[in-house]
Design an enzyme around this catalytic site. Structure first.
Site, PDB file in Angstrom:
ATOM      1  N   TYR A   1       0.774  -1.242   0.000  1.00 22.64           N
ATOM      2  CA  TYR A   1       0.000   0.000   0.000  1.00 22.64           C
ATOM      3  C   TYR A   1       0.808   1.297   0.000  1.00 22.64           C
ATOM      4  CZ  TYR A   1      -3.769  -3.226   1.281  1.00 22.64           C
ATOM      5  OH  TYR A   1      -4.660  -4.262   1.309  1.00 22.64           O
TER       6      TYR A   1
ATOM      7  N   ARG B   1     -11.587  13.175 -10.732  1.00 22.44           N
ATOM      8  CA  ARG B   1     -10.366  12.368 -10.823  1.00 22.44           C
ATOM      9  C   ARG B   1      -9.581  12.349  -9.514  1.00 22.44           C
ATOM     10  NH1 ARG B   1      -8.377  14.677 -16.773  1.00 22.44           N
ATOM     11  NH2 ARG B   1     -10.337  14.180 -17.862  1.00 22.44           N
TER      12      ARG B   1
ATOM     13  N   CYS C   1      -6.098  -5.296  -0.741  1.00 19.48           N
ATOM     14  CA  CYS C   1      -7.515  -5.609  -0.541  1.00 19.48           C
ATOM     15  C   CYS C   1      -8.325  -4.312  -0.652  1.00 19.48           C
ATOM     16  CB  CYS C   1      -7.737  -6.270   0.808  1.00 19.48           C
ATOM     17  SG  CYS C   1      -6.959  -7.898   0.944  1.00 19.48           S
TER      18      CYS C   1
ATOM     19  N   ARG D   1     -11.631  -4.925  -2.893  1.00 15.24           N
ATOM     20  CA  ARG D   1     -11.884  -6.075  -3.769  1.00 15.24           C
ATOM     21  C   ARG D   1     -12.174  -7.333  -2.969  1.00 15.24           C
ATOM     22  NH1 ARG D   1      -8.033  -9.962  -3.463  1.00 15.24           N
ATOM     23  NH2 ARG D   1      -6.095  -9.283  -2.498  1.00 15.24           N
ATOM     24  N   SER D   2     -11.609  -7.420  -1.744  1.00 14.29           N
ATOM     25  CA  SER D   2     -11.723  -8.617  -0.919  1.00 14.29           C
ATOM     26  C   SER D   2     -11.812  -8.194   0.538  1.00 14.29           C
ATOM     27  CB  SER D   2     -10.491  -9.512  -1.149  1.00 14.29           C
ATOM     28  OG  SER D   2     -10.492 -10.609  -0.255  1.00 14.29           O
TER      29      SER D   2
ATOM     30  N   LEU E   1     -16.929 -14.506   4.847  1.00 12.16           N
ATOM     31  CA  LEU E   1     -16.806 -14.879   6.257  1.00 12.16           C
ATOM     32  C   LEU E   1     -16.090 -16.221   6.314  1.00 12.16           C
ATOM     33  CD1 LEU E   1     -17.728 -14.323   9.264  1.00 12.16           C
ATOM     34  CD2 LEU E   1     -19.681 -15.802   8.748  1.00 12.16           C
TER      35      LEU E   1
ATOM     36  N   ALA F   1      -6.540 -15.857   8.668  1.00 14.07           N
ATOM     37  CA  ALA F   1      -6.186 -16.809   7.618  1.00 14.07           C
ATOM     38  C   ALA F   1      -5.088 -16.202   6.750  1.00 14.07           C
ATOM     39  CB  ALA F   1      -7.408 -17.142   6.771  1.00 14.07           C
TER      40      ALA F   1
END
Length: 310
Positions: free
Chosen positions: A128, A161, A180, A212-213, A254, A309
């Site tokens: 990031y 923009r 993510c 995105r996740s 989840l 995880a």
């Protein structure tokens, strides 16, 4: 009486438990997944959307955001701030590469005490902060996306923009984890309430985060708190008032070993969100410290431990 905004999160958990698509994921743990979700939080009255159905360590989330803003990518500086949420990935890489099944505690001690070891094993790759502050183009020029957004907010606040993102296709394979929370977009509007003199116009700054996740059991609370902190900092830097935080998720999931935690959260009634006040205005976005964040009225339900995880 208006419905508590945290019910957006509770509704998402319920939807996943009842209708989530069961699948085996990259980690092998397994998830219940849904695609396309949204939550909105109004920050205009100082509300800080730190979830209350379990204790959220909001300082850790804000410290991580401040670390992103520095452009750093090594966990050594995070560990010095007592933030351990990124250790799992370099530890896993070290264990697989060396066969040394060192404990997390010992690994972190070595990162902190041995700069050479930290340089070799503590870096996460161009994650990031690197992309936000030092995106490298094909000509070798670095681009500071955060500075560009702040400059545009000051000079052309109606621009469409005003965004930054971290999904650098050419460097994804070098990252410990692909981004993510990957795109942040800003929007301004006029403030219509309050007393304003002739010719005076105050702007309200809103921000949309596309993720995105999302690990909804562990990540959602952190992402909402951290992005609210970012919105508050940017608004202060450009002399605007915080508006709406809009969170949008792609693959929202989840983990199967978080299902019991989710059921517990659903059974709890949300409590009032706390308030956030920035007690100092630094000269730039680079100057914020955790002590600048004054959070009052946070009285959550008890915390719940759950595994990450990797």
């Amino acid at each position: 009486m208006a419905r508590h905004p945290e019910y957006q999160y509770i509704d998402l958990l319920e939807h996943l438990l009842e209708k989530g698509d069961r699948r085996i994921d990259r980690t092998g743990v397994g998830t219940l997944s849904t695609f396309g979700s949204m939550m909105k939080f109004d920050l205009s009255d100082g509300t800080f959307p730190v979830f209350t159905t379990k204790r959220v360590y909001w300082k850790t989330a804000v410290k991580e955001m401040l670390w992103f803003l520095t452009g750093q990518t090594n966990i050594q500086s995070l560990l010095k701030a007592n933030v351990r949420i990124w250790t799992d990935w370099p530890l896993d890489k070290y264990q697989k590469a060396t066969g040394d099944m060192i404990s997390q505690e010992r690994f972190e001690e070595r990162i902190l005490s041995d700069d050479t070891f930290a340089r070799e094993w503590g870096d996460l790759g161009p994650v990031y902060g690197k992309q936000w502050r030092r995106w490298l183009d094909s000509n070798g020029k670095e681009h500071d996306q955060i500075a560009a957004v702040i400059d545009t907010l000051k000079t052309n606040p109606t621009s469409r923009r005003m965004l930054f993102h971290a999904w650098n296709v050419g460097e994804l394979d070098q990252m410990a984890l692909p981004p993510c929370h990957m795109t942040y977009q800003f929007h301004t509007s006029e403030v219509h309430s309050g007393v304003q003199g002739p010719g005076q116009k105050r702007l309200k700054l809103s921000m949309l985060l596309f993720q995105r996740s999302l690990d909804v059991g562990l990540g959602a609370a952190f992402n909402c708190a951290a992005s609210a902190a970012l919105l508050s900092m940017v608004a202060q830097q450009v002399d605007m008032v915080p508006g709406e935080l809009v969170w949008v998720g792609g693959d929202v999931h989840l983990y199967l070993n978080h299902m019991e935690m989710a059921r517990t959260l659903i059974s709890r009634e949300p409590r009032p969100f706390p308030k956030l006040r920035l007690i100092r205005r630094p000269d730039s976005i680079d100057g914020y410290r955790i002590d600048d964040f004054e959070v009052t009225g946070y009285e959550p339900h008890a915390g719940i431990e759950a595994p990450v995880a990797v």
